[in-house]
Every structure is written in structure tokens, then in C-alpha cells.
Design a protein around this motif. Structure first.
Motif, PDB file in Angstrom:
ATOM      1  N   TYR A   1      14.815  -7.139 -11.402  1.00 46.01           N
ATOM      2  CA  TYR A   1      14.222  -5.730 -12.306  1.00 46.01           C
ATOM      3  C   TYR A   1      13.204  -5.199 -12.224  1.00 46.01           C
ATOM      4  O   TYR A   1      12.149  -5.277 -11.221  1.00 46.01           O
ATOM      5  CB  TYR A   1      13.484  -7.051 -13.914  1.00 46.01           C
ATOM      6  N   PRO A   2      13.470  -4.020 -13.108  1.00 47.27           N
ATOM      7  CA  PRO A   2      12.461  -2.840 -13.240  1.00 47.27           C
ATOM      8  C   PRO A   2      10.838  -3.406 -12.833  1.00 47.27           C
ATOM      9  O   PRO A   2      10.728  -4.729 -13.990  1.00 47.27           O
ATOM     10  CB  PRO A   2      12.750  -2.476 -14.492  1.00 47.27           C
TER      11      PRO A   2
ATOM     12  N   GLU B   1      11.146  -0.442  -6.594  1.00 41.96           N
ATOM     13  CA  GLU B   1      12.486  -0.493  -5.897  1.00 41.96           C
ATOM     14  C   GLU B   1      12.793  -1.186  -4.324  1.00 41.96           C
ATOM     15  O   GLU B   1      13.343  -1.967  -3.608  1.00 41.96           O
ATOM     16  CB  GLU B   1      13.340   0.172  -6.250  1.00 41.96           C
ATOM     17  N   LYS B   2      11.970   0.140  -3.764  1.00 39.73           N
ATOM     18  CA  LYS B   2      11.946   0.401  -2.355  1.00 39.73           C
ATOM     19  C   LYS B   2      11.015  -1.364  -2.205  1.00 39.73           C
ATOM     20  O   LYS B   2      10.894  -1.888  -1.256  1.00 39.73           O
ATOM     21  CB  LYS B   2      11.569   1.582  -1.745  1.00 39.73           C
ATOM     22  N   PHE B   3      10.176  -1.451  -2.524  1.00 46.61           N
ATOM     23  CA  PHE B   3       9.041  -2.534  -2.756  1.00 46.61           C
ATOM     24  C   PHE B   3       9.540  -3.929  -2.579  1.00 46.61           C
ATOM     25  O   PHE B   3       9.272  -4.903  -1.628  1.00 46.61           O
ATOM     26  CB  PHE B   3       7.578  -2.406  -3.708  1.00 46.61           C
ATOM     27  N   ILE B   4      10.623  -4.288  -3.692  1.00 42.97           N
ATOM     28  CA  ILE B   4      11.427  -5.480  -4.479  1.00 42.97           C
ATOM     29  C   ILE B   4      12.099  -5.408  -2.875  1.00 42.97           C
ATOM     30  O   ILE B   4      12.240  -6.252  -2.417  1.00 42.97           O
ATOM     31  CB  ILE B   4      11.458  -5.255  -5.516  1.00 42.97           C
TER      32      ILE B   4
ATOM     33  N   ASN C   1       0.750  -0.805   0.170  1.00 42.10           N
ATOM     34  CA  ASN C   1       0.048   0.035   0.082  1.00 42.10           C
ATOM     35  C   ASN C   1       0.432   0.921   0.165  1.00 42.10           C
ATOM     36  O   ASN C   1       0.853   2.143  -0.836  1.00 42.10           O
ATOM     37  CB  ASN C   1      -0.752  -0.348   1.276  1.00 42.10           C
ATOM     38  N   SER C   2       1.607   1.018   0.980  1.00 41.24           N
ATOM     39  CA  SER C   2       2.980   2.671   0.644  1.00 41.24           C
ATOM     40  C   SER C   2       3.644   2.880  -0.840  1.00 41.24           C
ATOM     41  O   SER C   2       4.399   3.832  -0.860  1.00 41.24           O
ATOM     42  CB  SER C   2       3.908   2.020   1.713  1.00 41.24           C
ATOM     43  N   CYS C   3       3.827   1.657  -1.460  1.00 42.88           N
ATOM     44  CA  CYS C   3       4.969   1.407  -2.425  1.00 42.88           C
ATOM     45  C   CYS C   3       4.194   1.628  -4.146  1.00 42.88           C
ATOM     46  O   CYS C   3       4.310   2.087  -4.974  1.00 42.88           O
ATOM     47  CB  CYS C   3       5.984   0.842  -2.718  1.00 42.88           C
TER      48      CYS C   3
END
Length: 850
Positions: free
Chosen positions: A282-283, A232-235, A218-220
Motif C-alpha cells: 500500500y502507499p 515505491e522504490k523503497f518497498i 537514506n536514498s528514498c
């Protein structure tokens, strides 16, 4: 931002226009301005379709970019659906169409546009093609995959374009996935569904981890947080919550993305720990099976190729590949590691609410957390959670293979052969014991062909190699539907099957056989109305030329002239399709997806040295040394006769009665001793140490030529940047044409098996060559082989277009196309038995399916 929880009661309510509109209102679409549409307003010109349409209504419109239509039609057919989508394809918006004729079965159809093949400088572009992506919903009985896809229709996109991409992902699930995961033959579906929930790890409390990851989601990944940094933060946060610490490793300079080594636990202590897994990140939503020119950093990198090199070069057997949305698990501990993986869509799970925490989330968390890779000592070796699931899957496949082998030999093959013999005798007024050896040989060859057609279809449908999920198309004539009908009539209790089938099916009628023959013809010739392309292989010859005296044509003629009765066919097919479940003691469908093509071949190879016989007197089975032989009951000695009725006797037993069909070889043996084929581990070892070094020697001399080809592409690429109407794809095509001779050199490898049987060695050779070439070519992000694969992809799409067959271009990925080309260019085989030749061809075709 969470998807709506969709249950069966929501689907049961799909009984009117207003209820459908209410459903999309629930999902978050703008349904405030529902408007009636006409065929003319939507550009529908086809007179047949216009006459069939009863009502068209736009029930939702998202900024004019994504429109939801409800179409009531007299009869929903594949042809009408395709024509409708072709008409809508010419309009500017994206479309999701709800199509129905009775509100009992409702088709949700997403319009996907296929761009035409275009070369640089072409002015007259071909029209864009429409590909309908269909989910057929049974209103009274929706399955779990249907509910999963309908939930994914919830409007959570940043904008209509983002929502359309989400819809594409949902329809991918409809085409490929199981209810909670997408298992591309890495594990056994049976073990995932039945055995994993019995493991102690399944009972662990995962709620805290689920809510923690949902907060990260939810935050990313919301409308307000959707940047590259958020992705990137989520991964990174997911890896942390899974219990990993990561160490970035410098990649080969030719590759733009680093790889990561994953450790379990605190990153500060990883120097004293053993690495447990490799990782490629990866992106967000980048393609994982192909080059992706949306990726500005490494557009020419193919993650599916890269993971092969990574696993082959490191002493770590597992790798995770992710683009944030899709999380894939690869391993070296499987046949064909390039094409076998386990995949989960994580944002879909996290966007689904608490109801999924106990099911779908476990299928992600238990397989991707750090503890899943942590080895613990078990007897003389160290094994982890993933090792145990892999081992259970192998044991299940081995057990399934053994059981099928015995049943095919003992019951199924003789049963079908008896059906053909009954047909011959009914037509000619003869007894089975009067058939000549030549006629019995014809029965044997026909039964072999018929049996393997069924095995082929059971396997191909289980792996979605045929469009069995297209409920209004191929599914209506599929073996999956036929076996389900028979199973429904037979019931689940083993001791009631015979009685139930005898009361349902006829000894004289051949309706089931006629349906099968129509199915065989569709696979052989292809059929637009069922969305099946032409197979055109010898196994399924359906219309033999009258002057063709070849074995395939003779067998095809026999099959068309000698139908098996419904009762005989129902018995035999049910034995092939179902087995007793050890837990419930009920008959369940066999998981053919768990079998590999080698195992499929080995089931069949054991039949090749036998012949069909009809007992002219009562026979017994007598053990002599290491084999069993048939002997007339009247020839038994007094001692043997006394053992015959002894339940514990192992040297003599009752055999076929007079008039019954059985199999024996030229030595009079009931079943040959030993194995019919080389064990898998020996096959792997021999091929790796014979073919492997040849590939390594060959590619070393090609490096300078590939560097030169890469230089040519870079030059043309820079030129394309200043040319009008020219692209990187045009530069790649021109460079491929200039260096196509390098491709011929790369694939100038010939592997021959002069006694190939069903092709075990050749199937492994395809994988070894493919893996070695992928590893070599990864050092050259652009290379002319990529041009070859792209040309192959375009050729297949053109052929499908000419046949008017709809396929997903994304399924024509480079790994499968590479295997396909290796098979066509490098693989040769010989066998004295014509059926073995056909069997090997089919095995290779299945293994290299595109």
C-alpha cells in the motif's frame, strides 16, 4: 537523517529546565529562543490548574506549527494533564509538552485532537476534543520502550507537520509495543524474547543487509527524496534485499490494488519454485486497519479485511502486509487470523543507527526475509523458521496452561479458600471444621469469582486491554503494580519466598485485599481519574443491591464482608503471577499474553464440578482404577500403609492434614480423569463444518441487494461532489440509512451452544462467522456493513466522551468492531452452571475486545 542514540545517561540528566532544553537541542529542535509563557498567554482559564502551575516555558518552536512546552506543576495528575491539553487544543499549533513536579518522573505528553462527529449541513460544530498521549519517564530507571520512544522524538521530519506524524507513530509505540517489535498475540512474547535468540539463525551476521537497507532508506525517505516514486522504490528494494522475487497478480476488479506472490530467489527461475508468501503493498503510511480517504486509488479498501480473503482463497499460509513503514506478518496457522499479527516499524529501525543492528533489526530481518518462509523437512513434515516459532509458542502456551491448571487446583484455589475461611472464623470465633456445607458452598462460589477476577486482570493487563501503561493513572492501582510489589518483597529464589513473605506481610491486616477491592470497583464502575470506562459485567459486581438475591450479588456481598489477610493474599497472588524459569532457575512473571481465551477458560472449567472441603481428620490420596480418592489415613490397609512412605509409590500418598482445605467432587475424587473440555482441533473442525456452510448459503442470496446498495452510494457520492458542505462520508451515511435492512439480513444468523461451559465453541464461531463475512464483503468495497461499523465507532466514542474517558479512535478498527457485532447479534449460549455463563461472557468479551 538518523535518530539520535538515546541511552540511560541521557535520561538521568533530566534534572532541570536547562537539561530538558539541552535534550531537545540534541534531538534537532530549535531551542535558540526559549521564552517564558503564562497561563493567560496559553488560554488556560481553569483556576485549579492555574494555581498548580509553577512555571511554563516554550523551549522549542518549529515555524509556529509545532511547539514544545516545559510545564512545572505542583502535582502531576490525570485531571491536570487533561485540563491543560483541553486548553492547548484551542490554539492553532501542535504541542509536545514536558510535564513534571519533581524531575524524578517526567511526562512527555503529545496533544492529539479528536474531530467531532458531524453530519452534513450542521453549522454548530461541537468543539474539537483533546486526547493526551502520555509517556511517563522514570528518570532513574527508564525501560527499553521509553528509550525507544525518546529516540523517535529526534527531529527528522520534512516539515513540522511531517514531524508531528512521526511523533504520533512514536507514541503508538509507547502505548502498544514491546522493546523491539509489536506482537499482537501471533507468537508468544516469551518465545520471541527468550527462545528466538537461542535459535541458530540469530547468530547470523546481518550487518551487510542492515547497511544495505539503511542506504536504501537514506536514498528514498529523506527530505530530498520523499515522493511517491521514492516510496515505491523503497518497498521494492526492501523485498529485493530480503531475498524475494515478486509476481504481480490481478485482483478482483472491485479492488484497486493488485496482490503479489513472493518467491525465494531469482525472479527468472520462479516458475520452477514454490511460492512462499503472499503480499499486499500500500502507499506509504496508509492506514492498515481501516479505510483511508487520503488514498485516492482505493480509499474504501481495508487491508485488514483484504488479507483475510487473500489467505482464505490461496493455498499459501503466510502473508505480508506493508505500507512501507509498518511491516505485518499474518498467517492462517492461528486462531483469529484477522486480529493476530506480528509488526515491525522498519524506517524506525533503519533510522536508529548501528546500535540496533544486533537487536531490533534481527526481529525484522529473521521474520520477513525469504528464508524465514522456506520449508525444510523435519521428521515427517516440512517446517520453516516461522513454523518453528509458532510451534514453540503453542508448546509454551500449552505448558503454561497445564502448569497453571495444576497449581490453581492443588495450591492457589485451596489457598484463597482458606483465606476466606480464616476471615469467617476470625469474625465468628469458630473453627474451620465447624462450617456448614452451605457456608462452604458460599466460600467455593466466592473463591471461583475472586480467582477469575484475578485471571481476567492478569490477561487483560498483559494485552493492554486496560490502560496499564498510563503510569500516573490506572497503573497506580493495577494488578501489575501489586504483583510487582509482592514479587519484590518475595525475591527471585523459590526456596526463600515463604520466609520473605512471612517477614513482610501480616496475618491480620487486609491492606492488599482492600486495594484489590478498589481495583475491582474501578473495573466494574469505571473511573475518570484512572481512564477506565464502565465494564458493568456480572463478574466484577462491586455494589450489589440489598434486595438482589441473585448469585452474583450474593458473591459480591461475601467478597466485601470477608477480606483475606495480606499474607494469604501475597502467597496466592505470587503463585498466580510467577513461575520458575528453566534457564535461570529464578522466579519470573508468567507471560499471560501467550494464553488464548480458550486456554484461560479451560484452566477454570476444571474447577466447576468440585466443592470446598475442610479435612476433619488426616487424609491420604489413594489411586482406584483411573482416578484418585481421598480416604482417612486410619482406613488404609496394612499394604497401603507400607506404600505410604515409599518414595516410589504411585497408588497412595499423603493428602490434606486435619483442618486443611482441599477440593473434591461429589464422587469423593481428588481430580476427575480425562479432559474437561473439547480439544481445540475438534472445536475448530466442528465449527468450520457446521457454521461455515450456513454462512456460505446465506450470503449468496444477498449479492443483488449489496450491488443495489453500492449503486445508491455511488449516486449519492457523485451528488456530494457538487453539493456544498457535503462529503463522501455524508454520502456513505445516507446510503447506509437507505439500506440498513440489508445489514440486519447479513447478521441474521443464530449460533447456539446449549452446554457452553466457558464458551470454546462460541469463541471459534465468532471467528468463523467474522472471517466468512469479511471474505464475502470484500467483493463490495462500499457496503452498508461499513456504515454500521462507523455508526458503532461513533457511538463508542460518544459514550467514552460522556464518561470523560480518553481512548485512541484508531484502536476501534473495523475488524474488532465486526467481531464485536457478530458476538452481540449471532451468539447464544446456555449452561446449567451460573458461573460458567459468566465465564463464557467474559471469554467472548476478551476475544472481541474493542
Amino acid at each position: 537523517m538518523l535518530d539520535q542514540k538515546i541511552a540511560k545517561n541521557h535520561v538521568l540528566a533530566f534534572d532541570s529546565r536547562d537539561r530538558i532544553a539541552n535534550f531537545f537541542d540534541l534531538l534537532g529542535y530549535n531551542v535558540q529562543e526559549r521564552t517564558i509563557q503564562t497561563s493567560d498567554s496559553l488560554g488556560i482559564n481553569d483556576s485549579n490548574l492555574k494555581n498548580a502551575i509553577k512555571h511554563i516555558e516554550e523551549i522549542a518552536n518549529q515555524e509556529g506549527m509545532l511547539r514544545v512546552l516545559l510545564v512545572e506543576i505542583k502535582s502531576v495528575t490525570v485531571a491536570h494533564t487533561q485540563t491543560l491539553m483541553n486548553s492547548l487544543c484551542r490554539l492553532a499549533s501542535d504541542f509536545l509538552v514536558v510535564l513534571t513536579d519533581d524531575y524524578e518522573r517526567i511526562d512527555f505528553v503529545l496533544l492529539q485532537r479528536i474531530q467531532p462527529d458531524r453530519k452534513a449541513g450542521e453549522q454548530n460544530r461541537a468543539s474539537v476534543k483533546a486526547r493526551p498521549r502520555v509517556l511517563t519517564v522514570d528518570r532513574q530507571n527508564p525501560d527499553k520502550v521509553t528509550l525507544r520512544v525518546l529516540r523517535r522524538l529526534t527531529y527528522t521530519g520534512v516539515d513540522p507537520l511531517d514531524q508531528y506524524e512521526k511523533l504520533c507513530s512514536a507514541f503508538d509505540t509507547a502505548e502498544w509495543s514491546e522493546p523491539y517489535f509489536d506482537n499482537r498475540a501471533l507468537f508468544s512474547d516469551y518465545c520471541l524474547n527468550e527462545r528466538v535468540p537461542e535459535m541458530p539463525e540469530w547468530s547470523e551476521d546481518v550487518k551487510n543487509t542492515f547497511y544495505a537497507l539503511q542506504n536504501v532508506y537514506n536514498s528514498c525517505l529523506t527530505k530530498d527524496n520523499d515522493s511517491k516514486a521514492d516510496h515505491e522504490k523503497f518497498i521494492s528494494s526492501v523485498f529485493e534485499k530480503l531475498g524475494f522475487s515478486t509476481e504481480e497478480k490481478t485482483s478482483d476488479e472491485a479492488l484497486s490494488y493488485p496482490y503479489y506472490v513472493l518467491y525465494k530467489g531469482d525472479p527468472q527461475s520462479k516458475t520452477t519454485q514454490q511460492p512462499v508468501c503472499l503480499c499486499l503493498k500500500y502507499p506509504f503510511e496508509r492506514a492498515l486497519d481501516a479505510k483511508d480517504y487520503r488514498d485516492k486509488n482505493a480509499p474504501e479498501e481495508n487491508p485488514a479485511f483484504r488479507v483475510v480473503s487473500l489467505l482464505r482463497s490461496a493455498d499459501i499460509p503466510f502473508a505480508i502486509v506493508t505500507n512501507g513503514r509498518l511491516w505485518r506478518l499474518y498467517t492462517t496457522k492461528t486462531h483469529s487470523m484477522a486480529t493476530r499479527f506480528y509488526q515491525v516499524d522498519l524506517p524506525e529501525i533503519l533510522g536508529g543507527g548501528e546500535a540496533d543492528a544486533a537487536t531490533a533489526f534481527r526481529y525484522f530481518y529473521l521474520f520477513f526475509r525469504a528464508k524465514a518462509f522456506e520449508s525444510k523437512r523435519k521428521e515427517d513434515e516440512k517446517v520453516c523458521f516461522l513454523d518453528r516459532v509458532l510451534q514453540q509458542s503453542r508448546e509454551y502456551a500449552k505448558k503454561l496452561e497445564g502448569q497453571l491448571k495444576d497449581r490453581v487446583f492443588e495450591r492457589i484455589f485451596p489457598h484463597f479458600a482458606r483465606g476466606f475461611i480464616n476471615s469467617i472464623c476470625a469474625q465468628n470465633g469458630r473453627c474451620a471444621t465447624e462450617l456448614t456445607d452451605g457456608e462452604l458452598e458460599e466460600v467455593y462460589q466466592a473463591t471461583l469469582s475472586f480467582l477469575y477476577r484475578l485471571l481476567f486482570l492478569l490477561y487483560a493487563e498483559s494485552r493492554n486491554m486496560l490502560p496499564v501503561r498510563e503510569r500516573r493513572g490506572y497503573h497506580t492501582i493495577s494488578l501489575a503494580r501489586l504483583k510487582s510489589e509482592i514479587a519484590g518483597n518475595a525475591g527471585k529464589l523459590k526456596d526463600r519466598v515463604n520466609e520473605n513473605l512471612e517477614t513482610t506481610y501480616s496475618h491480620q491486616k487486609t491492606a492488599l485485599y482492600d486495594r484489590l477491592m478498589e481495583l475491582f470497583k474501578v473495573v466494574d464502575k469505571g473511573a475518570r481519574q484512572y481512564n477506565v470506562p464502565t465494564y458493568n459485567g456480572g463478574l466484577f459486581v462491586s455494589e450489589p443491591a440489598k434486595k438482589d438475591a441473585g448469585a452474583e450479588s450474593r458473591t459480591a456481598a461475601f467478597l466485601s464482608e470477608n477480606p483475606i489477610s495480606d499474607l494469604h493474599l501475597a502467597f496466592g497472588l505470587d503463585h498466580m503471577a510467577r513461575d520458575l524459569d528453566e534457564k535461570t532457575l529464578e522466579l519470573v512473571f508468567i507471560d499471560y499474553k501467550s494464553l488464548g481465551v480458550r486456554q484461560l477458560g479451560s484452566i477454570y472449567e476444571g474447577l466447576l464440578e468440585f466443592k470446598v472441603r475442610v479435612a476433619d481428620k488426616d487424609l491420604c490420596v489413594v489411586k482406584e482404577k483411573n482416578t484418585y480418592r481421598y480416604k482417612p489415613k486410619e482406613e488404609l490397609s496394612e499394604a497401603q500403609f507400607q506404600k505410604l512412605d515409599n518414595a516410589r509409590a504411585t497408588t497412595v500418598s499423603y493428602g490434606p492434614r486435619k483442618g486443611e482445605v482441599y477440593l473434591e467432587n461429589d464422587k469423593g475424587e481428588r481430580k476427575a480423569s480425562g479432559s474437561y473440555y473439547t480439544p481445540e482441533y475438534i472445536v475448530d473442525y466442528i465449527v468450520e463444518h457446521t457454521v461455515g456452510p450456513v454462512i456460505d448459503d446465506k450470503v449468496q442470496g444477498l449479492r443483488p441487494k449489496l450491488r443495489e446498495a453500492q449503486k445508491t452510494f455511488r449516486t449519492l457520492q457523485q451528488s456530494a461532489e457538487v453539493k456544498q458542505n457535503s462529503t463522501d462520508a455524508d454520502a456513505a451515511r445516507e446510503a447506509f440509512e437507505k439500506h440498513s435492512e440489508v445489514v440486519d439480513e447479513i447478521f441474521d444468523i443464530k449460533v447456539l451452544d446449549p452446554a457452553m461451559g466457558s464458551g470454546h465453541f462460541l469463541v471459534e464461531a465468532v471467528d468463523i462467522i467474522t472471517h466468512r463475512l469479511i471474505e464475502f464483503l470484500n467483493a463490495f468495497p462500499w457496503n452498508p456493513v461499513g456504515g454500521l461499523l462507523e455508526e458503532t465507532r461513533r457511538t463508542i466514542l460518544r459514550e467514552m466522551d460522556e464518561q470523560d474517558i480518553s481512548i485512541n479512535p484508531e484502536h476501534l478498527n473495523d475488524v474488532n468492531l465486526m467481531k464485536r457485532h457478530v458476538m452481540k447479534r449471532c451468539i447464544y449460549g446456555v449452561d446449567l452452571n451460573p458461573m460458567a455463563v459468566e465465564l463464557a461472557k467474559v471469554s467472548l468479551w476478551l476475544d472481541c475486545f474493542t
